[in-house]
Design an enzyme around this catalytic site. Structure first.
Site, mmCIF file in Angstrom:
data_model
loop_
_atom_site.group_PDB
_atom_site.id
_atom_site.type_symbol
_atom_site.label_atom_id
_atom_site.label_comp_id
_atom_site.label_asym_id
_atom_site.label_seq_id
_atom_site.Cartn_x
_atom_site.Cartn_y
_atom_site.Cartn_z
ATOM 1 N N GLU A 121 10.812 6.898 27.824
ATOM 2 C CA GLU A 121 11.954 6.012 27.547
ATOM 3 C C GLU A 121 13.257 6.684 27.948
ATOM 4 O O GLU A 121 13.347 7.901 27.932
ATOM 5 C CB GLU A 121 12.050 5.724 26.033
ATOM 6 C CG GLU A 121 10.753 5.346 25.392
ATOM 7 C CD GLU A 121 10.834 5.321 23.860
ATOM 8 O OE1 GLU A 121 11.874 5.723 23.294
ATOM 9 O OE2 GLU A 121 9.839 4.890 23.258
ATOM 10 N N LYS A 123 16.787 8.188 27.212
ATOM 11 C CA LYS A 123 17.434 8.684 25.996
ATOM 12 C C LYS A 123 18.863 8.173 25.999
ATOM 13 O O LYS A 123 19.705 8.619 26.771
ATOM 14 C CB LYS A 123 17.414 10.209 25.932
ATOM 15 C CG LYS A 123 17.925 10.716 24.600
ATOM 16 C CD LYS A 123 17.695 12.205 24.454
ATOM 17 C CE LYS A 123 17.978 12.662 23.022
ATOM 18 N NZ LYS A 123 19.342 12.396 22.577
ATOM 19 N N ASP A 125 22.628 7.322 25.028
ATOM 20 C CA ASP A 125 23.686 8.149 24.460
ATOM 21 C C ASP A 125 24.568 7.297 23.557
ATOM 22 O O ASP A 125 25.648 6.868 23.933
ATOM 23 C CB ASP A 125 24.496 8.787 25.588
ATOM 24 C CG ASP A 125 25.184 10.053 25.123
ATOM 25 O OD1 ASP A 125 24.945 10.456 23.965
ATOM 26 O OD2 ASP A 125 25.949 10.633 25.907
ATOM 27 N N TYR A 231 19.439 -0.861 21.557
ATOM 28 C CA TYR A 231 18.038 -0.866 21.956
ATOM 29 C C TYR A 231 17.245 -0.192 20.840
ATOM 30 O O TYR A 231 17.710 0.794 20.266
ATOM 31 C CB TYR A 231 17.822 -0.046 23.237
ATOM 32 C CG TYR A 231 18.041 -0.795 24.529
ATOM 33 C CD1 TYR A 231 17.537 -2.077 24.723
ATOM 34 C CD2 TYR A 231 18.728 -0.177 25.578
ATOM 35 C CE1 TYR A 231 17.732 -2.738 25.919
ATOM 36 C CE2 TYR A 231 18.928 -0.839 26.784
ATOM 37 C CZ TYR A 231 18.419 -2.120 26.939
ATOM 38 O OH TYR A 231 18.606 -2.769 28.122
ATOM 39 N N LYS A 322 16.298 16.552 28.678
ATOM 40 C CA LYS A 322 17.701 16.248 28.927
ATOM 41 C C LYS A 322 18.081 16.414 30.403
ATOM 42 O O LYS A 322 17.549 17.268 31.099
ATOM 43 C CB LYS A 322 18.597 17.191 28.084
ATOM 44 C CG LYS A 322 18.310 17.142 26.595
ATOM 45 C CD LYS A 322 18.894 15.911 25.932
ATOM 46 C CE LYS A 322 20.376 15.996 25.768
ATOM 47 N NZ LYS A 322 20.825 16.620 24.524
ATOM 48 N N CYS A 416 59.748 16.955 44.554
ATOM 49 C CA CYS A 416 58.435 17.059 45.168
ATOM 50 C C CYS A 416 58.076 18.526 45.395
ATOM 51 O O CYS A 416 58.848 19.260 46.009
ATOM 52 C CB CYS A 416 58.422 16.301 46.495
ATOM 53 S SG CYS A 416 56.930 16.576 47.458
ATOM 54 N N CYS A 419 58.033 19.003 49.429
ATOM 55 C CA CYS A 419 59.208 18.898 50.295
ATOM 56 C C CYS A 419 60.539 18.932 49.548
ATOM 57 O O CYS A 419 61.595 18.972 50.167
ATOM 58 C CB CYS A 419 59.132 17.626 51.138
ATOM 59 S SG CYS A 419 59.452 16.128 50.194
ATOM 60 N N CYS A 434 56.704 11.034 45.406
ATOM 61 C CA CYS A 434 57.721 11.769 46.132
ATOM 62 C C CYS A 434 58.484 10.743 46.963
ATOM 63 O O CYS A 434 57.890 9.909 47.634
ATOM 64 C CB CYS A 434 57.049 12.793 47.034
ATOM 65 S SG CYS A 434 58.108 13.362 48.359
ATOM 66 N N CYS A 440 58.221 14.214 54.056
ATOM 67 C CA CYS A 440 57.330 15.068 53.261
ATOM 68 C C CYS A 440 56.059 15.395 54.050
ATOM 69 O O CYS A 440 55.309 14.501 54.442
ATOM 70 C CB CYS A 440 56.968 14.378 51.956
ATOM 71 S SG CYS A 440 55.850 15.340 50.920
HETATM 72 S S1 IVH Z 1 13.241 8.884 19.105
HETATM 73 C C1 IVH Z 1 11.203 10.564 15.806
HETATM 74 N N1 IVH Z 1 13.967 7.679 21.320
HETATM 75 O O1 IVH Z 1 18.387 10.803 20.195
HETATM 76 C C2 IVH Z 1 12.044 9.739 16.641
HETATM 77 N N2 IVH Z 1 15.613 8.798 20.031
HETATM 78 O O2 IVH Z 1 18.239 13.638 19.753
HETATM 79 C C3 IVH Z 1 13.371 10.326 16.836
HETATM 80 N N3 IVH Z 1 17.869 8.662 20.969
HETATM 81 O O3 IVH Z 1 18.544 10.593 16.708
HETATM 82 C C4 IVH Z 1 14.165 9.609 17.806
HETATM 83 N N4 IVH Z 1 17.346 7.425 22.710
HETATM 84 O O4 IVH Z 1 19.730 8.796 18.075
HETATM 85 C C5 IVH Z 1 14.368 8.409 20.260
HETATM 86 N N5 IVH Z 1 14.482 6.566 23.272
HETATM 87 C C6 IVH Z 1 14.876 7.286 22.220
HETATM 88 C C7 IVH Z 1 16.204 7.663 22.019
HETATM 89 C C8 IVH Z 1 16.534 8.429 20.916
HETATM 90 C C9 IVH Z 1 18.322 8.027 22.056
HETATM 91 C C10 IVH Z 1 18.685 9.450 20.060
HETATM 92 C C11 IVH Z 1 18.479 9.131 18.600
HETATM 93 C C12 IVH Z 1 18.016 10.404 17.991
HETATM 94 C C13 IVH Z 1 18.518 11.426 18.936
HETATM 95 C C14 IVH Z 1 17.710 12.698 18.874
#
Ligand code: IVH
Length: 676
Positions: A121, A123, A125, A231, A322, A416, A419, A434, A440
């Site tokens: 999945e 991750k 932010d 999500y 990451k 500037c 010049c 400028c 210039c």
């Molecule tokens: S799973 C046991 N899945 O990342 C499950 N977390 O660094 C724990 N996060 O607190 C989280 N996308 O806020 C999971 N696809 C994803 C995620 C995700 C973002 C965040 C979430 C978590 C933090 C952990």
């Protein structure tokens, strides 16, 4: 109960209310979950309004999960505390491929299996949220907090359109704790920051901060205005019901119930599948409409997840892989000002070198003076730098808690740095420039290219490369020098034979015969494009008149507003610009006198008007322009040769004089009729 309607709602109203709620929820699902709206927004709004109307008339029909009940909760002093059961875990992080191999090996060894299917999945932010549904109705929304205790943000969560107030369909457990990420899209973030800026407020450093700040608003009405979405990525407590045995299937089920699940997630095989997924997402990262900071791998089989369990608050069955960080912290050593093509002064941050996502960054853009002030950036500050994709690194925010006492504000230079000409900041503009223009050196090359271009002086054969060479060799310092180039100078240049040198000199000679409009355009005055140049040339008729024009004179030209007028005015006040123009004229640049409009054929040709008193529909200046445009002359005093005297309110002695001499007098309506 509403005192005006003590009678219970009739059956058909109850039915309609049900119908509307069902429809609205369905279209919400199409819009937010499937990303496939079926009806226009206006139709959706109409249904929502009808429901609101009915609920207003029969308040006893209102239920907490009605789609009308998203906003309206009063602000709170502080959030209540909630306990998470089970706790909201965090994730172990990996940065290198090797760490993913190690993770996969440990998982396989513990399970005693050859290969594992993972749910991969993005991750996201944003910030983690827990949503509790009882009997399919949203009853609580809470932030993660420390994982054990979070804040009750139910009223805020209810304002997020992407979060259903009631689950769709059937088969959901009696109690279901859905967990996921609340975040802001990049576009929503830009919009919010633009609004913050308009309101004179500090911008948010990134979408994550903006999402967190928005969800943790004490006033839900503020949250409602913020472009938040979510999500789901997991579940917590489940009571009174069962869920599928694979994480991927659970996510599918959540989607059926109307919750949003990332369409980018997928089941992959083994470590190779994980790493391939990682590469794909890394490539897609910049194109995604929201920020992700990595990917997450989860053992897909729930029974295996249970066997693996957790260690110190992080599951053994999941891993966050990451991406290289886009943001790092470093110190701002100094601010320098770079002069760009249009003379724009861009503040550039000189930084203590720092590695951002594997690249050493020692300079970053600060955009403009306005941004520096809004972000309150000071020399000596610890700042956050971001490097995203191929774009120039930028300073996104200051870590205020680390500000040293001697930090000082960067100042926009008055002259500037290249010049020495005055730096000007036009009203309503954010970018200081400028005023050196053609003089210039930083602006020179681009200015010369523009000057020579086809629609300007049209110097055939003087391309970009040649301009750069000429500038490098010091043969031209301003555009006028072009006309003083000698055959010998040119022959010294690369790829320049006798013949091409001759051709260029000929082209230069030919370009000397031009038009006033082209010449004005060629000067490269800011805001003066081809059309404006033509307007100015037509209006004033001569270069001298343009150069002497006041701001007001310039504003009298069609389509020229205060900003453009100011720019033109300032250009001709700059000494260097006047010198270059003199040099150009001395070189023999010339143009035919503007074609005199055939005044004889205009409707008021040969007529002389005198204006007195105040007109209600236009200023005297406007009246004068209108008359002149029609071929008439406007004079300041009445004589026997005056054709008409136009008389407004409170006329002066000119009116008496007209009567004395028997000159025809026009009142305002008659005058308006005459000029059409
Ligand atoms: S799973 C046991 N899945 O990342 C499950 N977390 O660094 C724990 N996060 O607190 C989280 N996308 O806020 C999971 N696809 C994803 C995620 C995700 C973002 C965040 C979430 C978590 C933090 C952990």
């Amino acid at each position: 109960m509403n005192p005006m309607h003590s009678s219970p709602p009739p059956e058909h109203v109850k039915k309609r209310v049900e119908e509307l709620r069902e429809q609205i929820n369905y279209h919400n699902y199409l819009y937010y979950v499937l990303d496939a709206p079926e009806i226009p927004d206006a139709e959706y709004d109409r249904m929502l309004r009808e429901l609101e109307e009915l609920e207003k008339r029969y308040p006893e029909l209102i239920t907490p999960d009605s789609p009308t009940q998203r906003v309206g909760a009063p602000p709170v002093k502080e959030f209540g505390e909630v306990r998470h059961d089970p706790p909201m875990l965090s994730l172990n992080n990996a940065f290198k491929d090797q760490e993913v191999h190690d993770f996969d090996r440990r998982v396989r060894e513990r399970l005693g299996v050859e290969q594992v299917e993972y749910h991969a999945e993005p991750k996201l932010d944003g910030l983690a949220i827990s949503l509790i549904y009882e009997e399919g109705v949203l009853v609580r929304g809470a932030t993660r907090g420390d994982g054990f205790r979070g804040e009750d943000v139910t009223a805020n969560v209810r304002t997020i359109g992407a979060i259903p107030l009631r689950l769709r369909g059937s088969g959901y457990p009696r109690v279901l704790d859905v967990r996921g990420e609340v975040f802001m899209t990049k576009e929503g973030f830009e919009r919010l920051n633009a609004a913050q800026e308009r309101a004179g407020l500090k911008p948010f450093a990134n979408p994550r901060n903006a999402a967190a700040g928005s969800l943790r608003q004490l006033d839900p009405n503020v949250t409602a205005q913020r472009p938040l979405t979510m999500y789901c990525w997991g579940i917590g407590l489940v009571q009174g019901g069962t869920l599928p045995e694979r994480h991927s299937a659970i996510m599918e089920r959540l989607r059926d119930w109307g919750l949003r699940v990332s369409p980018k997630s997928q089941v992959v095989k083994g470590v190779q599948g994980c790493l391939a997924y990682y590469r794909r997402m890394a490539e897609e990262r910049d194109e995604l409409p929201y920020e992700i900071d990595g990917v997450v791998y989860k053992v897909d089989r729930i029974d295996w997840q249970e066997r693996l369990g957790e260690l110190s608050r992080a599951p053994r069955w999941a891993l966050a892989h990451k991406f290289p960080a886009k943001e790092e912290m470093t110190r701002l050593l100094d601010v320098e000002w770079q002069v760009g093509r249009t003379g724009a002064l861009t503040p550039v941050a000189r930084l203590e070198p720092v590695s951002v996502g594997g690249v050493t960054v020692s300079n970053a853009t600060l955009h403009n003076q306005d941004e520096i002030e809004r972000k309150d950036i000071r020399i000596g500050d610890t700042v956050i730098v971001r490097r995203a994709g191929d774009v120039i690194p930028e300073v996104v925010a200051v870590v205020e808690s680390r500000r040293p006492p001697d930090a000082r504000k960067p100042r926009l230079p008055r002259h500037c740095p290249v010049c020495g000409s005055d730096v000007i900041l036009l009203p309503g503009e954010k970018i200081a420039r400028c005023s050196g223009g053609l003089y210039c050196p930083a602006q020179r090359r681009e200015a010369i290219k523009h000057f020579a271009s086809r629609r300007a002086m049209d110097i055939e054969g003087l391309g970009d490369k040649l301009v750069e060479q000429l500038d490098e060799k010091g043969l031209i310092r301003d555009v006028a020098d072009l006309y003083y180039l000698q055959q010998e100078d040119l022959e010294k240049l690369e790829r320049m034979g006798k013949k091409s040198a001759q051709n260029l000199l000929q082209a230069l000679e030919k370009s000397k015969r031009t038009t006033l409009a082209r010449f004005i355009y060629a000067l490269g005055i800011r805001h003066v494009g081809e059309a404006t140049a033509k307007e100015i040339a037509d209006h004033f008729g001569s270069l001298e008149r343009i150069m002497q024009a006041t701001r007001e004179d310039l504003e009298a030209v069609q389509d020229i507003g205060p900003v453009v007028a100011e720019s033109i005015y300032r250009f001709f006040r700059e000494k260097h610009n006047r010198e270059v123009i003199d040099k150009l004229l001395a070189a023999g640049i010339h143009w035919p006198a503007p074609p005199r409009r055939d005044r004889e054929s205009l409707p008021l040709a040969g007529k002389t008007f005198v204006l007195t008193g105040t007109l209600s529909s236009m200023t005297r200046e406007e009246a004068k322009e209108r008359l002149e445009a029609l071929g008439a002359k406007v004079s300041g005093s009445v004589s026997k040769r005056t054709s008409y005297v136009v008389v407004g309110a409170d006329p002066g002695s000119k009116y008496d004089k007209a009567l004395q001499l028997g000159i025809p007098v026009l009142d305002e309506p008659a005058f308006l009729e005459l000029i059409g």
